[in-house]
Design an enzyme around this catalytic site. Structure first.
Site, short mmCIF file in Angstrom:
data_model
loop_
_atom_site.label_atom_id
_atom_site.label_comp_id
_atom_site.label_asym_id
_atom_site.label_seq_id
_atom_site.Cartn_x
_atom_site.Cartn_y
_atom_site.Cartn_z
CG ASP A 123 -6.48 5.96 63.52
OD1 ASP A 123 -6.48 6.69 64.53
OD2 ASP A 123 -6.05 6.34 62.43
CB SER A 127 4.31 14.82 60.92
OG SER A 127 3.02 14.68 61.48
CG ASP A 156 -4.30 6.80 58.83
OD1 ASP A 156 -3.94 7.90 58.42
OD2 ASP A 156 -4.53 6.55 60.03
CD GLU A 171 -1.10 10.96 64.65
OE1 GLU A 171 -1.30 11.32 65.82
OE2 GLU A 171 -0.96 11.75 63.70
CD GLU A 201 17.28 10.46 39.96
OE1 GLU A 201 17.41 11.69 40.11
OE2 GLU A 201 17.03 9.69 40.91
CG HIS A 212 4.75 7.41 14.98
ND1 HIS A 212 4.35 7.15 13.69
CD2 HIS A 212 3.67 7.95 15.58
CE1 HIS A 212 3.09 7.51 13.52
NE2 HIS A 212 2.65 8.01 14.67
#
Length: 465
Positions: free
Chosen positions: A424, A365, A285, A287, A153, A130
């Protein structure tokens, strides 16, 4: 003292109920209640805590449960005041009544809500606070269904979140009696699979974790973040945006020139999701969409070839690099077993040069860490301040509709159609559309050709959206 025992020798037997592991958990709950009282989380007999009796010999789903009683002063409780329940929520031990003016013993009114966290999240402990911060955080924007905050943080202390992520906590409406919250809390847990807490408006917060340490740590982080949001709001700053700039670009000076009561004039902070208008998100996206495919082959691969080998050669003798090589060797061996590749990393005794040469071709990656590196080091500087969160294939395969459903649940939108997804890859577009997202396909040099007849809108630039 009233007690209930089950099968002899089982977890509900009298001997087990009186065992050291159960008694130590009772002591822990009473100790934490006293501590939480000093924090203002359980004053006025409010709030509660429950912990599962950790026993490595018993599956977590079958472990016994300790719960604090209801309507008592938490700072004066002792281990004997605690209730003991089995894994299904049935009471195995009820504490003895205390003399006037104490009320007859009663298990916490939060019991049914605690059980939902145990059953739906396999929690090891649940805390109901509470604390003033958790109550006020639900009142900053009346009608808000969520509390959102990013780039703080202490977000790192919440399970599954990092500094750059957006923390989303569902808010449910309060009721006259605690048990009446059970259904709405259950729905919130189901709708927000990434959440480890649920806020109750005008009331407080429920926080759960894998263990009592996890629940306690997260509860402390949540209260810190709520207090930070409240103070930022008082300064006219938006806690939910990466830059924490002025709310709706209208500055609220500290000398009182703009009063907090004028919130309706300056707009609603992004940190809350009201029913109207609904929130809209853009999911990108990388790439072939934000970044040309050639970037990988022309920039990243050469960078890896030119630098990984140098790094390994220079640091080869260090403990950290040796640990990395050990992990990479294990990963390559597993890949070979799965039919991916056929070049194992040679053993250490063949020599440094040969080991290093065999490692340089390994590169990945796709992780969130890699995403942050790309957007944090662009030609235009650090772009991460414009991004609210990162997803990778830990939510699922990009060509499966369920993955996009999981993302929509995490973002907390009312409908998946409130998310615009740009990609893509045709198969990804199909999966996202199946999940209900709005989809646009990115067409840029180097991208794979699309089917001649497809139903998706295409763009060659973000300015076309």
């Amino acid at each position: 003292m009233e007690s209930f025992s089950g099968n002899e020798g089982g977890v509900s037997s009298q001997a087990y109920i009186e065992s050291k592991v159960v008694n130590s958990t009772r002591e822990l709950v009473s100790e934490l209640c006293r501590h939480f009282y000093t924090l203002g989380w359980v004053s006025g007999t409010g709030g509660s805590i429950t912990i599962k009796v950790h026993d490595e010999n018993i599956p977590k789903s079958q472990q016994l449960i300790i719960m604090s009683p209801s309507g008592v002063q938490k700072e004066r409780m002792v281990p004997e005041d605690m209730y003991l329940l089995d894994s299904n929520g049935s009471v195995l031990f009820t504490p003895s009544p205390k003399p006037y003016p104490n009320k007859p013993p009663k298990c916490t009114d939060c019991a049914s809500l605690f059980m939902k966290a145990y059953q739906m999240r396999n929690a090891g402990a649940v805390i109901h606070s509470h604390g003033m911060e958790s109550c006020l955080a639900t009142l900053l924007c009346p009608g808000a269904k969520e509390f959102r905050i990013t780039h703080m943080e202490m977000i790192k202390g919440i399970q599954g979140h990092g500094y750059y992520d957006e923390l989303v906590i569902p808010i449910i409406e309060n009721t006259a009696h605690e048990a009446e919250l059970t259904e709405s809390l259950s729905e919130a847990i189901k709708s927000y699979p990434k959440a480890t807490a649920v806020l109750v408006r005008n009331h407080g917060i429920y926080v759960w974790g894998d263990s009592w340490i996890s629940a306690k740590t997260q509860a402390e982080c949540y209260h810190y973040l709520f207090e930070a949001a409240i103070k930022l709001f008082q300064m006219g700053l938006d806690w939910s945006t990466p830059t924490h700039g002025p709310i709706n670009h209208v500055k609220n000076s500290l000398n009182g020139d703009t009063n907090i009561s004028r919130r309706s004039e300056i707009g609603v902070p992004n940190g809350f999701h009201k029913h109207e208008p609904s929130k809209r998100c853009i999911l990108l996206d990388i790439e072939g969409t934000t970044t040309p495919i050639s970037f990988v082959t022309d920039v990243l691969f050469p960078y890896a070839r030119n630098n990984v080998g140098k790094h390994l050669t220079v640091t080869y003798e260090t403990k950290e690099t040796q640990e990395d090589i050990k992990l990479l060797r294990a990963q390559v061996d597993e890949d070979i077993k799965q039919g991916v590749g056929n070049l194992p990393i040679p053993p250490v005794d063949v020599g440094k040069e040969e080991v290093v040469a065999s490692l340089v071709y390994i590169y990945s990656s796709g992780s969130r860490e890699a995403q942050r590196l790309i957007f944090g080091n662009s030609n235009y500087g650090d772009l991460r301040k414009y991004i609210c969160g990162f997803f990778d294939t830990t939510v699922g395969n990009k060509r499966e509709a369920h993955s996009y459903f999981e993302i929509s649940q995490s973002l907390g939108v009312d409908k998946p159609s409130e998310i615009l997804f740009l990609t893509d890859v045709y198969q990804e577009a199909v999966a996202a559309k199946e999940a209900g997202l709005e989809v646009i396909i990115s067409v840029r040099p180097g991208n794979a050709p699309l089917p001649e007849k497809h139903e998706f809108k295409t763009v060659k630039s973000f300015s076309d959206i």
